[in-house]
Design a protein around this motif. Structure first.
Motif, short mmCIF file in Angstrom:
data_model
loop_
_atom_site.label_atom_id
_atom_site.label_comp_id
_atom_site.label_asym_id
_atom_site.label_seq_id
_atom_site.Cartn_x
_atom_site.Cartn_y
_atom_site.Cartn_z
N LYS A 1 48.75 48.03 42.11
CA LYS A 1 47.44 47.83 42.72
C LYS A 1 46.65 46.75 41.99
O LYS A 1 45.44 46.66 42.13
N ILE A 2 47.32 45.96 41.18
CA ILE A 2 46.60 44.98 40.36
C ILE A 2 46.14 43.81 41.22
O ILE A 2 46.83 43.37 42.12
N ASP A 3 44.93 43.36 40.97
CA ASP A 3 44.35 42.27 41.76
C ASP A 3 43.72 41.27 40.80
O ASP A 3 42.65 41.52 40.26
N PRO A 4 44.38 40.14 40.53
CA PRO A 4 43.83 39.18 39.58
C PRO A 4 42.78 38.26 40.21
O PRO A 4 42.66 38.20 41.43
N ASN A 5 42.05 37.55 39.36
CA ASN A 5 41.08 36.52 39.80
C ASN A 5 40.00 37.06 40.72
O ASN A 5 39.56 36.38 41.64
N VAL A 6 39.60 38.30 40.51
CA VAL A 6 38.50 38.85 41.31
C VAL A 6 37.20 38.36 40.70
O VAL A 6 37.01 38.38 39.49
N ARG A 7 36.30 37.89 41.56
CA ARG A 7 34.99 37.46 41.06
C ARG A 7 34.15 38.72 40.79
O ARG A 7 33.84 39.45 41.72
#
Ligand SMILES: [Zn+2]
Lengths: 108, 985
Positions: free
Chosen positions: B78-84
């Motif tokens: 469920k990892i989500d990189p580069n989230v502002r």
């Protein structure tokens, strides 16, 4: 190509709607692009030179162009569509077969 | 900087406390917080490390333009990189981490890159590719290979998961009269005005709350506004970003359905990918505040002015204690007063000479003053300032925060997607939308209109323009002019540093400095598009929302041109990133494409079939007994077919009913061989060519009656042939009275092949006397009944080379047919055979399929030239004899044997002459199998000049993919029973 692949490659969405004279206005994903509708195919016994012209020599039109679309996932009519290659604006749609109305009416 | 939560400020719900995790430590925030505001409220100021130099970065904005606070959310799959962090809503249990740092953003070993700056300047990658002094010894890609791994690790964004995405996504469509993008004052005015005329209106807002920049006002109630809009009939879609505007007023939008929820309903998709078709679009997308390039302008605590106001009035967070505001325009003064009232010490640096504003006397205003350098590394200690006219006259102000406003840029991205170039507005120092000829209006600050009254006015006018489009009325349209500040803005893009190399950032996300832009210019990259690619300015995931204009102004200065002369780069969708998952929607896993099964699918499985995908179809691959492998199984099946009898599901073949008074003429025109004289009750194998003389497909056509044919096509070309026949009848031969109908789904088919097939059939039909050699000769057809009284069609035809039949029955009776056939076949020790055995049987006979008929092969190449009639014209007859198609060195169909019979080969093997193993050789092997009858591997394929040229010559089969070479010889493709004695038996 699957619709999803098109989306991934271009982040673009379905923007052409074609008003099929038989089914009504539908998304272009129901249709398959055919080709240049202005080509007059020679007779089967015409010489190679005439066929070469019809098959290999094509205009690359910027602007309104007549093209064929097949309502593959619909009524299966082949349609002649006048579409702008710049804006995708569709000016007219009609069945390629000239007597299609007569034929479909006589059925019902 | 010291940021704190302020009592009595903000629109957050203090009644609901939310726990969250940042870099493995637990913190608390409130409902209504963004992750950024919650981090600031906890006085966490270093939230990221920069792309190349690993410099500490803090929250720099309050929205989608964020360049500092890019974080990774979630873990595992469920990892989500580069989230502002600025747009991520806080929820209970949110787990966020800093990225691009080891061990943490606060202490990062990669920070050493900051001191290796000269190696990471613009064009570093390109130069390393080409060999750069002092690394000449390792020129080119060699050295690249060495450094690539290290650099990839050190420079970069967050890491994506390697696991499949567990979330689901949806595609959705909607239609409306008017689509409004943005819910600031202009968008709201437009939506309400149109809704009042009873038109169908959709309002899209990327934020969770409506209001746009009104949310930065102390007195503003987003819920009240939402209810008002709903009661006036506007369909509101919040948490939805219009990421692209396309032809025919179509908008692509991404709705974040559950990204803000701790434990979302599993039935809900994570996101929806919307295609919205409007008759008119009103773009009220607003404007973004710009930074200014000056030395160390990226130290945590540097932020845009309006962001600070948002944090105060929306989230109740005062971002600094002792704040310096640097500006060149009027937009900051209200903020300055509010920050002062909230308890901060405020100092304003205005680059202009004269301005007219009433300020509380506690706020220090320095005119003619520029920011020069921020002191501090992980936090701001103070700012060196200088005078506009004299950069050397410096002075240091102690502070803990620097707020910057270099002017405002209207968000022209969406209208630019339409190919409309933005126009530079010199008075307001910004790009505004160019002339629009489509049914799209741009209103509010997206048009460069700054004051709220004019924004509302422009919204109303946009609404009128929409109503013109819809034919409600015909009104003259005249928008309020751009601008609206009482003191004019003055240019302030960069304050040049006297240090070298300076770190004046233009694009924060990609660490592009003002120096990089000048370097690009010195090295000749002067077009903006080249500048962009060379420096990567504007190529990070903010797509230059913050830095582009500064970059353009710097390039303009170098070229001694104006900004409009330099121009801007092209904006393309998406406006903000769209996850791949959302683009694919439900088309994943089993739903990636439709799955077709034959009517005897279950029967096949019940009888032990292992299935294989062929195009969309699931077909029986082989029927293993006990511990048989694929190869054991197909060799056994092939052997039994040649010895007694086998039964195979062939339903996936295309089937077309051709009916009408001109049916015979039609069939005769599309096949190369003569069909005009085919008697009723007989079938014929036929080849179809394309217009250009290349083979399209092969199949059979059965004449069932005077005006009726039943055509079978290959599985692969079934859909193509059907469309082709329709095209011919509807566009070219409109005088022919013929109707074609696909009956592929209506008929199930099975092949019964082997010397005992006639005996088997005899037991299966109602009247055994029908199945005799005389009554049903080769290519004869019979419409009869099975012994259970169900009607069926039988043709005597052979793909295996044995005595064989195909039987077709209405699909609903497929199981019954298979039961009857199988019962009978078992008495003769027969077998069920799958696609693998089918392939082996046909390769032994040299029969071609889609593997051979690949769109490059002529009828002569395939060795079927005798099927091309000279007595008639047909599709492709004019073109099949053109020069290139009759050349002597055409690749012709042949068979292949290994010289050493113990060796095996693969399809795709390249055929070469013994002493000339290179390139594409002299041919290729297209299909291979083990031949039980011959006792070794065999193949078919093509070789230049054909059998005659290479007979008796040892060639090499090269298989570079599998790193293999072997000796082979060319033989006739008809490897078993070339005279066809068995087939005609
Ligand atoms: Zn249709």
């Amino acid at each position: 190509m699957s619709g999803a692949l098109v989306l991934i490659q271009s982040c673009t969405v379905d923007m052409i709607r074609i008003k099929c004279p038989y089914c009504g206005e539908r998304d272009h994903s129901e249709f398959t692009y055919g080709g240049d509708a202005s080509i007059k195919y020679p007779a089967l016994d015409a010489p190679e030179s005439e066929w070469t012209k019809a098959i290999f020599f094509r205009e690359n039109i910027r602007g309104m162009q007549k093209e064929t679309w097949h309502h593959t996932n619909g009524c299966r009519l082949w349609l002649e569509v006048e579409r702008s290659t710049i804006t995708h604006e569709i000016k007219s749609v009609k069945a390629c077969h000239p007597q299609i109305e007569k034929i479909t009416k006589s059925k019902s | 900087m010291t940021s704190v939560r302020k009592e009595k400020y903000g629109k957050i719900n203090r009644g609901k406390v939310l726990g969250f995790t940042w870099d493995n430590k637990e913190y608390f925030g409130y409902e209504g917080d963004s992750l950024a505001s919650a981090l600031l409220a906890n006085n966490i100021n270093i939230v990221g490390r920069s792309f190349k130099y690993h410099r500490p970065r803090g929250v720099m904005s309050c929205g989608v333009e964020e360049s500092g606070a890019l974080v990774t959310i979630g873990s595992g799959s469920k990892i989500d990189p580069n989230v502002r962090a600025t747009t991520q809503e806080l929820y209970s249990g949110l787990n966020a981490k800093g990225q691009n740092a080891f061990p943490s953003v606060n202490f990062d070993f990669g920070g050493v890159n900051n001191y290796l700056g000269r190696f990471f300047a613009a064009g570093f990658y390109y130069k390393t590719f080409m060999g750069l002094p002092p690394f000449e010894w390792g020129k080119g890609t060699g050295i690249w290979m060495v450094f690539e791994k290290i650099i990839r690790k050190a420079a970069g964004m967050g890491k994506a998961s390697r696991e499949p995405d567990p979330d689901s996504y949806e595609h959705a469509n909607d239609f409306c009269d008017v689509l409004v993008v943005g819910s600031g004052p202009a968008g709201i005015a437009a939506a309400q005005e149109v809704a009042n005329k009873n038109l169908d209106v959709i309002l899209i807002e990327q934020d969770s709350l409506l209001g746009g920049n009104s949310l930065s006002k102390k007195e503003f109630d987003a819920t009240l506004l939402h209810n008002e809009l709903k009661s006036s009939g506007v369909r509101v879609m919040s948490r939805t970003t219009a990421f692209g505007v396309y032809d025919n007023t179509v908008v692509g939008a991404l709705e974040r359905v559950t990204d803000h929820l701790p434990n979302p309903d599993v039935k809900l998709p994570r996101q929806r990918f919307w295609t919205i078709r409007a008759k008119h679009i009103i773009l009220a997308s607003g404007a973004l505040e710009r930074h200014v390039a000056f030395n160390n302008n990226d130290v945590p605590g540097a932020m845009t002015v309006n962001a600070s106001r948002q944090y105060l009035n929306r989230y109740g967070v005062l971002t600094g204690n002792n704040i310096v505001i640097s500006t060149n325009n009027d937009s900051v003064y209200q903020t300055a007063v509010e920050l002062h009232e909230a308890g901060s010490k405020v100092t304003i640096l205005d680059s202009r000479e004269n301005i007219n504003h009433d300020l509380p006397k506690e706020i220090n205003l320095h005119l003619n003053t520029l920011p020069f350098n921020i002191n501090g590394r992980k936090k701001i200690d103070g700012i060196d300032v200088c005078k506009t006219k004299d950069l050397s006259k410096k002075n240091t102000i102690i502070c803990d925060q620097v707020l910057i406003s270099g002017g405002w840029s209207p968000i022209v991205n969406l209208i630019s997607h339409r190919g409309i170039k933005p126009v530079w507005n010199q008075e307001n120092l910004c790009f505004t939308p160019g002339d629009i000829k489509e049914n799209i209006s741009v209103v509010g600050s997206a048009k460069g209109i700054w004051n709220e009254r004019d924004c509302v006015e422009s919204g109303l006018i946009g609404a009128n323009e929409a109503m013109n489009t819809l034919g409600i009325h015909k009104k003259e349209i005249s928008f309020p002019s751009a601008g609206g500040w009482s003191n004019p803005i003055e240019p302030l893009f960069e304050v040049k540093s006297n240090k070298f190399p300076s770190k004046s950032f233009v694009d924060f996300q990609h660490d592009v400095t003002a120096e990089d832009v000048r370097l690009a210019h010195r090295e000749g990259f002067i077009s903006v598009e080249h500048l962009k690619r060379y420096t990567t300015l504007g190529m990070a995931n903010d797509q230059g929302k913050m830095g582009n204009i500064i970059g353009l102004s710097l390039m303009a200065e170098q070229l001694d041109k104006t900004i409009p002369e330099v121009g801007t780069t092209v904006f393309r969708p998406p406006y903000t990133p769209v996850p791949i998952g959302a683009l694919t929607g439900r088309n994943v896993g089993k739903h990636f494409r439709p799955l077709r099964v034959t009517p005897m699918h279950q029967w096949n499985i019940d009888h032990g079939a292992k299935m294989i995908e062929v195009g969309l179809y699931q077909r029986p691959w082989y029927y293993p007994k006990k511990n048989e492998t694929l190869s054991d199984s197909y060799i056994r099946e092939t052997t039994i077919v040649r010895k007694t009898v086998g039964i195979c599901d062939v339903t996936s073949l295309g089937k077309i009913a051709i009916q009408g008074p001109d049916a015979t003429e039609f069939v005769n025109r599309i096949y190369t061989n003569l069909f005009a004289k085919l008697p009723i009750g007989k079938a014929r194998y036929g080849i179809m060519l394309r217009d250009d003389g290349i083979v399209m497909d092969d199949g059979t056509s059965w004449r069932l009656g005077e005006n009726e044919y039943f055509m079978t096509t290959s599985t692969a070309a079934a859909a193509k042939v059907m469309s082709w026949l329709e095209e011919l009848l509807q566009t070219r031969w409109t005088d022919l009275k013929v109707n074609v109908t696909s009956v592929s789904e209506q008929w199930a088919g099975a092949a019964i092949a082997g010397p005992k097939s006639r005996d088997v059939l005899n037991e299966c039909v109602l009247d055994p006397s029908e199945i005799t050699k005389e009554n049903l000769p080769f290519m004869g057809i019979l419409q009869t009944k099975l012994k259970d009284d169900t009607p069926c069609r039988i043709v005597r035809i052979s793909f295996s080379g044995e005595l064989a039949y195909e039987m077709y029955i209405e699909s609903d009776y497929a199981h019954g047919m298979m039961d009857i056939l199988w019962q009978s076949a078992q008495k003769y020790d027969g077998c069920l055979y799958g696609l693998e055995a089918l392939g082996a049987l046909r390769v032994e006979k040299g029969h071609v399929t889609a593997a051979e008929l690949d769109g490059r092969v002529t009828i002569d190449d395939a060795g079927l030239g005798k099927m091309a009639s000279t007595k008639k014209s047909y599709i492709g007859s004019a073109m099949r004899k053109r020069g290139v198609l009759i050349a002597d060195d055409r690749e012709m169909l042949v068979g292949f044997f290994p010289i050493n019979e113990k060796e095996t080969f693969n399809a795709g093997t390249i055929v070469c002459e013994k002493n000339n193993i290179q390139g594409s050789g002299i041919g290729r092997i297209t299909s291979v199998t083990h031949s039980p009858e011959l006792g070794h591997w065999i193949g078919i394929g093509f070789v230049k000049g054909g059998l005659e040229k290479w007979k008796e010559i040892t060639l090499v089969g090269a298989d570079p993919v599998r790193n293999k070479q072997m000796e082979i010889k060319v033989v006739s493709p008809h490897m078993i029973d070339p005279e066809g004695k068995r087939m005609y038996a």
